[in-house]
Design a protein around this motif. Structure first.
Motif, PDB file in Angstrom:
ATOM      1  N   ALA A   1       0.825  -1.205   0.000  1.00  0.00           N
ATOM      2  CA  ALA A   1       0.000   0.000   0.000  1.00  0.00           C
ATOM      3  C   ALA A   1       0.862   1.258   0.000  1.00  0.00           C
ATOM      4  O   ALA A   1       0.542   2.247  -0.682  1.00  0.00           O
ATOM      5  N   ALA A   2       1.959   1.239   0.745  1.00  0.00           N
ATOM      6  CA  ALA A   2       2.849   2.411   0.786  1.00  0.00           C
ATOM      7  C   ALA A   2       3.501   2.651  -0.572  1.00  0.00           C
ATOM      8  O   ALA A   2       3.633   3.800  -1.011  1.00  0.00           O
ATOM      9  N   VAL A   3       3.891   1.591  -1.248  1.00  0.00           N
ATOM     10  CA  VAL A   3       4.523   1.738  -2.566  1.00  0.00           C
ATOM     11  C   VAL A   3       3.527   2.291  -3.566  1.00  0.00           C
ATOM     12  O   VAL A   3       3.856   3.151  -4.401  1.00  0.00           O
ATOM     13  N   ARG A   4       2.273   1.850  -3.502  1.00  0.00           N
ATOM     14  CA  ARG A   4       1.254   2.364  -4.425  1.00  0.00           C
ATOM     15  C   ARG A   4       0.979   3.845  -4.172  1.00  0.00           C
ATOM     16  O   ARG A   4       0.823   4.622  -5.104  1.00  0.00           O
ATOM     17  N   THR A   5       0.900   4.202  -2.902  1.00  0.00           N
ATOM     18  CA  THR A   5       0.572   5.596  -2.584  1.00  0.00           C
ATOM     19  C   THR A   5       1.698   6.534  -2.967  1.00  0.00           C
ATOM     20  O   THR A   5       1.461   7.620  -3.513  1.00  0.00           O
ATOM     21  N   TYR A   6       2.936   6.119  -2.708  1.00  0.00           N
ATOM     22  CA  TYR A   6       4.078   7.010  -2.921  1.00  0.00           C
ATOM     23  C   TYR A   6       4.877   6.630  -4.158  1.00  0.00           C
ATOM     24  O   TYR A   6       6.079   6.900  -4.232  1.00  0.00           O
ATOM     25  N   SER A   7       4.220   6.015  -5.115  1.00  0.00           N
ATOM     26  CA  SER A   7       4.915   5.686  -6.365  1.00  0.00           C
ATOM     27  C   SER A   7       5.440   6.915  -7.088  1.00  0.00           C
ATOM     28  O   SER A   7       6.510   6.854  -7.719  1.00  0.00           O
ATOM     29  N   PRO A   8       4.738   8.099  -7.045  1.00  0.00           N
ATOM     30  CA  PRO A   8       5.340   9.288  -7.665  1.00  0.00           C
ATOM     31  C   PRO A   8       6.642   9.714  -7.016  1.00  0.00           C
ATOM     32  O   PRO A   8       7.452  10.389  -7.634  1.00  0.00           O
ATOM     33  N   VAL A   9       6.836   9.313  -5.755  1.00  0.00           N
ATOM     34  CA  VAL A   9       8.065   9.696  -5.044  1.00  0.00           C
ATOM     35  C   VAL A   9       9.198   8.739  -5.371  1.00  0.00           C
ATOM     36  O   VAL A   9      10.330   9.151  -5.637  1.00  0.00           O
ATOM     37  N   VAL A  10       8.893   7.433  -5.358  1.00  0.00           N
ATOM     38  CA  VAL A  10       9.943   6.427  -5.538  1.00  0.00           C
ATOM     39  C   VAL A  10      10.181   6.091  -7.003  1.00  0.00           C
ATOM     40  O   VAL A  10      11.205   5.490  -7.333  1.00  0.00           O
ATOM     41  N   HIS A  11       9.242   6.462  -7.881  1.00  0.00           N
ATOM     42  CA  HIS A  11       9.402   6.084  -9.292  1.00  0.00           C
ATOM     43  C   HIS A  11      10.497   6.925  -9.934  1.00  0.00           C
ATOM     44  O   HIS A  11      10.467   8.156  -9.880  1.00  0.00           O
ATOM     45  N   PRO A  12      11.483   6.281 -10.562  1.00  0.00           N
ATOM     46  CA  PRO A  12      12.593   7.057 -11.153  1.00  0.00           C
ATOM     47  C   PRO A  12      12.178   7.910 -12.335  1.00  0.00           C
ATOM     48  O   PRO A  12      12.863   8.869 -12.667  1.00  0.00           O
ATOM     49  N   VAL A  13      11.046   7.565 -12.993  1.00  0.00           N
ATOM     50  CA  VAL A  13      10.614   8.341 -14.157  1.00  0.00           C
ATOM     51  C   VAL A  13      10.280   9.773 -13.749  1.00  0.00           C
ATOM     52  O   VAL A  13      10.607  10.737 -14.454  1.00  0.00           O
ATOM     53  N   VAL A  14       9.640   9.935 -12.599  1.00  0.00           N
ATOM     54  CA  VAL A  14       9.247  11.271 -12.147  1.00  0.00           C
ATOM     55  C   VAL A  14      10.483  12.130 -11.872  1.00  0.00           C
ATOM     56  O   VAL A  14      10.545  13.306 -12.247  1.00  0.00           O
ATOM     57  N   ILE A  15      11.478  11.534 -11.220  1.00  0.00           N
ATOM     58  CA  ILE A  15      12.713  12.278 -10.928  1.00  0.00           C
ATOM     59  C   ILE A  15      13.432  12.645 -12.229  1.00  0.00           C
ATOM     60  O   ILE A  15      13.916  13.776 -12.394  1.00  0.00           O
ATOM     61  N   ALA A  16      13.481  11.696 -13.171  1.00  0.00           N
ATOM     62  CA  ALA A  16      14.142  11.971 -14.454  1.00  0.00           C
ATOM     63  C   ALA A  16      13.410  13.059 -15.233  1.00  0.00           C
ATOM     64  O   ALA A  16      14.040  13.922 -15.860  1.00  0.00           O
ATOM     65  N   VAL A  17      12.066  13.053 -15.179  1.00  0.00           N
ATOM     66  CA  VAL A  17      11.286  14.066 -15.892  1.00  0.00           C
ATOM     67  C   VAL A  17      11.553  15.447 -15.313  1.00  0.00           C
ATOM     68  O   VAL A  17      11.706  16.428 -16.061  1.00  0.00           O
ATOM     69  N   CYS A  18      11.637  15.551 -13.995  1.00  0.00           N
ATOM     70  CA  CYS A  18      11.914  16.855 -13.366  1.00  0.00           C
ATOM     71  C   CYS A  18      13.296  17.378 -13.755  1.00  0.00           C
ATOM     72  O   CYS A  18      13.456  18.567 -14.049  1.00  0.00           O
ATOM     73  N   CYS A  19      14.283  16.496 -13.759  1.00  0.00           N
ATOM     74  CA  CYS A  19      15.633  16.922 -14.159  1.00  0.00           C
ATOM     75  C   CYS A  19      15.661  17.343 -15.629  1.00  0.00           C
ATOM     76  O   CYS A  19      16.299  18.345 -15.989  1.00  0.00           O
ATOM     77  N   PHE A  20      14.975  16.593 -16.470  1.00  0.00           N
ATOM     78  CA  PHE A  20      14.919  16.929 -17.890  1.00  0.00           C
ATOM     79  C   PHE A  20      14.159  18.231 -18.114  1.00  0.00           C
ATOM     80  O   PHE A  20      14.491  19.012 -19.018  1.00  0.00           O
ATOM     81  N   LEU A  21      13.140  18.482 -17.284  1.00  0.00           N
ATOM     82  CA  LEU A  21      12.355  19.710 -17.424  1.00  0.00           C
ATOM     83  C   LEU A  21      13.206  20.940 -17.140  1.00  0.00           C
ATOM     84  O   LEU A  21      13.021  21.993 -17.770  1.00  0.00           O
ATOM     85  N   ILE A  22      14.144  20.836 -16.209  1.00  0.00           N
ATOM     86  CA  ILE A  22      15.037  21.959 -15.911  1.00  0.00           C
ATOM     87  C   ILE A  22      15.896  22.286 -17.138  1.00  0.00           C
ATOM     88  O   ILE A  22      16.082  23.460 -17.496  1.00  0.00           O
ATOM     89  N   ILE A  23      16.400  21.237 -17.802  1.00  0.00           N
ATOM     90  CA  ILE A  23      17.216  21.451 -19.002  1.00  0.00           C
ATOM     91  C   ILE A  23      16.371  22.045 -20.130  1.00  0.00           C
ATOM     92  O   ILE A  23      16.793  22.973 -20.835  1.00  0.00           O
ATOM     93  N   VAL A  24      15.157  21.529 -20.296  1.00  0.00           N
ATOM     94  CA  VAL A  24      14.272  22.038 -21.348  1.00  0.00           C
ATOM     95  C   VAL A  24      13.926  23.497 -21.105  1.00  0.00           C
ATOM     96  O   VAL A  24      13.859  24.309 -22.043  1.00  0.00           O
ATOM     97  N   ALA A  25      13.712  23.864 -19.850  1.00  0.00           N
ATOM     98  CA  ALA A  25      13.402  25.263 -19.533  1.00  0.00           C
ATOM     99  C   ALA A  25      14.573  26.178 -19.889  1.00  0.00           C
ATOM    100  O   ALA A  25      14.374  27.307 -20.352  1.00  0.00           O
TER     101      ALA A  25
END
Length: 301
Positions: free
Chosen positions: A54-78
Protein backbone atom coordinates in the motif's frame (compact mmCIF):
# COMPACT_ATOMS: atom_id res chain seq x y z
CA UNK A 1 4.28 47.95 -34.45
CA UNK A 2 1.43 45.87 -33.03
CA UNK A 3 3.19 42.65 -34.02
CA UNK A 4 6.42 43.74 -32.30
CA UNK A 5 4.50 44.48 -29.10
CA UNK A 6 2.82 41.08 -29.30
CA UNK A 7 6.19 39.34 -29.71
CA UNK A 8 7.58 41.19 -26.69
CA UNK A 9 4.55 40.18 -24.63
CA UNK A 10 4.91 36.53 -25.66
CA UNK A 11 8.60 36.53 -24.81
CA UNK A 12 7.95 37.99 -21.35
CA UNK A 13 5.31 35.34 -20.64
CA UNK A 14 7.65 32.55 -21.73
CA UNK A 15 10.41 33.95 -19.50
CA UNK A 16 8.01 33.80 -16.54
CA UNK A 17 6.85 30.26 -17.37
CA UNK A 18 10.39 28.95 -17.72
CA UNK A 19 11.25 30.43 -14.33
CA UNK A 20 8.17 28.67 -12.91
CA UNK A 21 9.35 25.40 -14.46
CA UNK A 22 12.70 25.70 -12.69
CA UNK A 23 11.04 26.59 -9.40
CA UNK A 24 8.38 23.87 -9.47
CA UNK A 25 10.80 21.16 -10.66
CA UNK A 26 13.17 21.97 -7.79
CA UNK A 27 10.25 21.92 -5.34
CA UNK A 28 9.19 18.49 -6.60
CA UNK A 29 12.73 17.16 -6.17
CA UNK A 30 12.96 18.65 -2.66
CA UNK A 31 9.61 17.27 -1.47
CA UNK A 32 10.42 13.88 -3.01
CA UNK A 33 13.75 13.75 -1.19
CA UNK A 34 12.04 14.65 2.10
CA UNK A 35 9.36 11.98 1.69
CA UNK A 36 11.79 9.35 0.45
CA UNK A 37 13.74 9.29 3.73
CA UNK A 38 10.58 8.82 5.79
CA UNK A 39 9.19 6.33 3.30
CA UNK A 40 12.30 4.16 3.53
CA UNK A 41 11.78 3.76 7.28
CA UNK A 42 8.13 2.83 6.77
CA UNK A 43 9.03 0.30 4.08
CA UNK A 44 11.67 -1.21 6.36
CA UNK A 45 9.15 -1.79 9.17
CA UNK A 46 6.39 -3.01 6.85
CA UNK A 47 8.48 -5.33 4.67
CA UNK A 48 6.62 -8.38 3.29
CA UNK A 49 3.22 -7.13 4.46
CA UNK A 50 0.17 -5.53 2.89
CA UNK A 51 1.33 -2.24 4.36
CA UNK A 52 4.44 -2.25 2.20
CA UNK A 53 2.42 -2.76 -0.98
CA UNK A 54 0.00 0.00 0.00
CA UNK A 55 2.85 2.41 0.79
CA UNK A 56 4.52 1.74 -2.57
CA UNK A 57 1.25 2.36 -4.42
CA UNK A 58 0.57 5.60 -2.58
CA UNK A 59 4.08 7.01 -2.92
CA UNK A 60 4.92 5.69 -6.37
CA UNK A 61 5.34 9.29 -7.66
CA UNK A 62 8.06 9.70 -5.04
CA UNK A 63 9.94 6.43 -5.54
CA UNK A 64 9.40 6.08 -9.29
CA UNK A 65 12.59 7.06 -11.15
CA UNK A 66 10.61 8.34 -14.16
CA UNK A 67 9.25 11.27 -12.15
CA UNK A 68 12.71 12.28 -10.93
CA UNK A 69 14.14 11.97 -14.45
CA UNK A 70 11.29 14.07 -15.89
CA UNK A 71 11.91 16.85 -13.37
CA UNK A 72 15.63 16.92 -14.16
CA UNK A 73 14.92 16.93 -17.89
CA UNK A 74 12.36 19.71 -17.42
CA UNK A 75 15.04 21.96 -15.91
CA UNK A 76 17.22 21.45 -19.00
CA UNK A 77 14.27 22.04 -21.35
CA UNK A 78 13.40 25.26 -19.53
CA UNK A 79 16.98 26.48 -20.09
CA UNK A 80 16.70 25.72 -23.80
CA UNK A 81 13.36 27.51 -23.94
CA UNK A 82 14.84 30.54 -22.22
CA UNK A 83 17.73 30.70 -24.71
CA UNK A 84 15.41 30.20 -27.69
CA UNK A 85 13.09 32.96 -26.47
CA UNK A 86 16.00 35.30 -25.79
CA UNK A 87 17.55 34.84 -29.24
CA UNK A 88 14.24 34.30 -31.09
CA UNK A 89 15.72 31.13 -32.56
CA UNK A 90 13.15 29.09 -34.49
CA UNK A 91 15.10 25.83 -34.15
CA UNK A 92 15.48 26.08 -30.36
CA UNK A 93 11.85 27.05 -29.91
CA UNK A 94 10.72 24.13 -32.06
CA UNK A 95 12.86 21.73 -30.00
CA UNK A 96 11.46 23.32 -26.83
CA UNK A 97 7.88 22.76 -27.98
CA UNK A 98 8.54 19.14 -28.91
CA UNK A 99 10.24 18.41 -25.59
CA UNK A 100 7.37 19.90 -23.62
CA UNK A 101 4.93 17.76 -25.58
CA UNK A 102 6.91 14.59 -24.80
CA UNK A 103 7.22 15.47 -21.09
CA UNK A 104 3.49 16.21 -20.86
CA UNK A 105 2.59 12.86 -22.41
CA UNK A 106 4.94 11.01 -20.01
CA UNK A 107 3.49 12.84 -17.01
CA UNK A 108 -0.07 12.12 -18.12
CA UNK A 109 0.64 8.42 -18.64
CA UNK A 110 2.48 8.19 -15.31
CA UNK A 111 -0.36 9.90 -13.46
CA UNK A 112 -2.98 7.55 -14.91
CA UNK A 113 -0.81 4.49 -14.29
CA UNK A 114 0.04 5.30 -10.66
CA UNK A 115 -3.42 6.46 -9.61
CA UNK A 116 -4.67 3.75 -7.27
CA UNK A 117 -6.26 3.80 -3.86
CA UNK A 118 -4.27 1.78 -1.27
CA UNK A 119 -6.16 -1.20 0.16
CA UNK A 120 -5.16 -1.04 3.83
CA UNK A 121 -7.04 -1.24 7.12
CA UNK A 122 -6.24 -0.22 10.66
CA UNK A 123 -6.14 -3.86 11.70
CA UNK A 124 -3.11 -4.34 9.44
CA UNK A 125 -1.12 -2.15 11.83
CA UNK A 126 -0.99 -5.02 14.32
CA UNK A 127 1.47 -6.78 11.99
CA UNK A 128 4.07 -4.17 12.96
CA UNK A 129 4.37 -5.78 16.38
CA UNK A 130 6.15 -8.72 14.77
CA UNK A 131 9.10 -6.38 14.05
CA UNK A 132 9.53 -5.31 17.65
CA UNK A 133 11.31 -8.40 19.14
CA UNK A 134 14.29 -7.84 16.79
CA UNK A 135 14.89 -4.34 18.15
CA UNK A 136 18.41 -3.84 19.48
CA UNK A 137 19.85 -7.09 18.12
CA UNK A 138 23.25 -6.87 16.48
CA UNK A 139 22.22 -8.36 13.15
CA UNK A 140 19.09 -6.16 12.99
CA UNK A 141 20.76 -2.79 13.32
CA UNK A 142 18.94 -1.55 10.21
CA UNK A 143 15.61 -2.37 11.90
CA UNK A 144 16.67 -0.65 15.11
CA UNK A 145 17.64 2.46 13.16
CA UNK A 146 14.30 2.44 11.32
CA UNK A 147 12.31 2.22 14.59
CA UNK A 148 14.30 5.02 16.22
CA UNK A 149 14.06 7.31 13.17
CA UNK A 150 10.33 6.69 12.73
CA UNK A 151 9.46 7.25 16.39
CA UNK A 152 11.48 10.46 16.43
CA UNK A 153 9.99 11.83 13.20
CA UNK A 154 6.37 10.85 13.88
CA UNK A 155 6.61 11.55 17.64
CA UNK A 156 5.10 8.22 18.59
CA UNK A 157 6.02 5.16 20.64
CA UNK A 158 5.21 1.51 20.02
CA UNK A 159 2.41 0.38 17.72
CA UNK A 160 -0.71 1.11 19.75
CA UNK A 161 0.84 2.38 22.99
CA UNK A 162 4.32 2.59 24.49
CA UNK A 163 3.59 -0.52 26.59
CA UNK A 164 3.92 -2.58 23.38
CA UNK A 165 7.68 -2.49 23.93
CA UNK A 166 7.25 -4.14 27.32
CA UNK A 167 4.85 -6.78 25.98
CA UNK A 168 6.67 -7.76 22.78
CA UNK A 169 10.27 -7.57 23.98
CA UNK A 170 12.29 -8.32 27.07
CA UNK A 171 12.96 -4.63 27.60
CA UNK A 172 12.06 -3.09 30.96
CA UNK A 173 11.36 0.33 29.42
CA UNK A 174 10.83 1.73 25.93
CA UNK A 175 13.68 2.96 23.72
CA UNK A 176 15.06 6.45 24.23
CA UNK A 177 13.55 7.47 20.89
CA UNK A 178 10.16 7.46 22.66
CA UNK A 179 11.14 10.45 24.80
CA UNK A 180 9.86 13.91 23.95
CA UNK A 181 13.19 15.26 25.21
CA UNK A 182 15.78 12.73 24.14
CA UNK A 183 19.04 12.05 25.95
CA UNK A 184 20.76 8.81 27.00
CA UNK A 185 18.70 7.06 29.66
CA UNK A 186 15.67 9.35 29.28
CA UNK A 187 13.23 6.45 28.78
CA UNK A 188 14.41 4.68 31.94
CA UNK A 189 14.02 7.83 34.00
CA UNK A 190 10.59 8.56 32.49
CA UNK A 191 9.47 4.98 33.13
CA UNK A 192 10.21 5.24 36.85
CA UNK A 193 9.44 8.92 37.43
CA UNK A 194 7.11 10.59 34.91
CA UNK A 195 5.47 8.67 32.05
CA UNK A 196 4.28 11.93 30.50
CA UNK A 197 7.81 12.43 29.19
CA UNK A 198 7.13 9.55 26.76
CA UNK A 199 5.10 9.85 23.56
CA UNK A 200 1.61 8.65 24.45
CA UNK A 201 0.41 7.93 20.90
CA UNK A 202 1.36 4.77 19.06
CA UNK A 203 3.02 4.69 15.67
CA UNK A 204 0.40 2.42 14.10
CA UNK A 205 -2.28 5.11 13.52
CA UNK A 206 0.36 7.57 12.30
CA UNK A 207 1.79 5.04 9.83
CA UNK A 208 -1.76 4.38 8.66
CA UNK A 209 -2.29 8.12 8.08
CA UNK A 210 1.07 8.29 6.30
CA UNK A 211 0.12 5.47 3.93
CA UNK A 212 -3.24 7.07 3.21
CA UNK A 213 -1.46 10.27 2.21
CA UNK A 214 0.22 13.20 3.90
CA UNK A 215 0.16 16.93 3.33
CA UNK A 216 3.53 16.67 1.61
CA UNK A 217 2.09 14.15 -0.84
CA UNK A 218 -0.84 16.47 -1.55
CA UNK A 219 1.65 19.28 -2.22
CA UNK A 220 3.51 16.99 -4.60
CA UNK A 221 0.33 16.17 -6.50
CA UNK A 222 -0.61 19.84 -6.67
CA UNK A 223 2.82 20.66 -8.09
CA UNK A 224 2.40 17.92 -10.70
CA UNK A 225 -0.95 19.32 -11.85
CA UNK A 226 0.46 22.87 -11.88
CA UNK A 227 3.40 21.80 -14.03
CA UNK A 228 1.00 20.16 -16.50
CA UNK A 229 -1.16 23.29 -16.78
CA UNK A 230 1.94 25.48 -17.18
CA UNK A 231 3.22 23.18 -19.93
CA UNK A 232 -0.03 23.50 -21.89
CA UNK A 233 0.16 27.28 -21.60
CA UNK A 234 3.85 27.31 -22.58
CA UNK A 235 3.22 25.15 -25.65
CA UNK A 236 0.41 27.46 -26.76
CA UNK A 237 2.58 30.55 -26.36
CA UNK A 238 5.49 28.88 -28.11
CA UNK A 239 3.39 28.02 -31.16
CA UNK A 240 2.11 31.60 -31.29
CA UNK A 241 5.64 33.00 -31.03
CA UNK A 242 6.90 30.62 -33.72
CA UNK A 243 4.13 31.76 -36.04
CA UNK A 244 4.95 35.44 -35.43
CA UNK A 245 8.70 34.95 -35.90
CA UNK A 246 8.19 32.84 -39.02
CA UNK A 247 6.21 35.54 -40.78
CA UNK A 248 8.72 38.18 -39.71
CA UNK A 249 11.56 36.20 -41.32
CA UNK A 250 9.51 35.21 -44.38
CA UNK A 251 10.92 36.76 -47.61
CA UNK A 252 8.59 39.14 -49.55
CA UNK A 253 6.54 37.62 -52.33
CA UNK A 254 7.73 38.34 -55.93
CA UNK A 255 5.85 41.05 -57.88
CA UNK A 256 3.09 39.90 -60.21
CA UNK A 257 3.31 40.03 -64.03
CA UNK A 258 0.81 42.90 -64.27
CA UNK A 259 2.89 45.01 -61.90
CA UNK A 260 6.03 44.34 -63.93
CA UNK A 261 4.29 45.36 -67.20
CA UNK A 262 2.99 48.53 -65.61
CA UNK A 263 6.43 49.39 -64.22
CA UNK A 264 8.30 48.78 -67.49
CA UNK A 265 5.70 50.32 -69.88
CA UNK A 266 6.98 52.08 -73.11
CA UNK A 267 7.63 55.81 -73.26
CA UNK A 268 4.51 57.85 -73.08
CA UNK A 269 3.29 60.04 -75.97
CA UNK A 270 5.23 63.34 -76.09
CA UNK A 271 2.03 65.26 -76.69
CA UNK A 272 0.57 63.68 -73.62
CA UNK A 273 3.65 64.61 -71.69
CA UNK A 274 3.53 68.18 -72.96
CA UNK A 275 -0.10 68.51 -71.90
CA UNK A 276 0.54 67.02 -68.55
CA UNK A 277 3.73 69.02 -68.03
CA UNK A 278 3.34 72.61 -69.42
CA UNK A 279 6.71 73.65 -68.10
CA UNK A 280 8.38 71.13 -70.38
CA UNK A 281 6.84 72.76 -73.52
CA UNK A 282 7.94 76.19 -72.37
CA UNK A 283 11.45 74.96 -71.86
CA UNK A 284 11.44 73.47 -75.39
CA UNK A 285 10.32 76.78 -76.92
CA UNK A 286 13.03 78.73 -75.15
CA UNK A 287 15.78 76.35 -76.19
CA UNK A 288 18.54 78.10 -78.21
CA UNK A 289 18.99 77.24 -81.91
CA UNK A 290 21.07 74.27 -82.70
CA UNK A 291 24.37 74.26 -84.62
CA UNK A 292 22.90 73.98 -88.16
CA UNK A 293 20.75 77.09 -87.81
CA UNK A 294 23.67 79.17 -86.57
CA UNK A 295 25.87 78.08 -89.56
CA UNK A 296 23.24 79.13 -92.16
CA UNK A 297 22.93 82.59 -90.62
CA UNK A 298 26.73 83.14 -90.92
CA UNK A 299 26.68 82.26 -94.66
CA UNK A 300 23.89 84.78 -95.44
CA UNK A 301 25.78 87.55 -93.70
Amino acid sequence: MAREDSVKCLRCLLYALNFLFWLMALCVLGVSAYLRDQLNNVLTLTADTRLEEAAVRTYSPVVHPVVIAVCCFLIIVAMVGYCGTLKCNLLLLSWYFGSLMVIFCVELASGVWTYDEPMVQRSDMISLKSRMPHFGLQRYQWLTHAWNALQTELKCCGVIYFTDWLEMTEMEWPPDSCCSNQYPGCARQAHYNDLSDLYQEGCGPKIYSFIRGTKQLQVLRFLGVSIGVAQILAMTLTVTLLWALYYDHKPPEPASADALIHTHSPTEDPLKVSHSHPRASEAWANTPANGHTQFEMEQLS
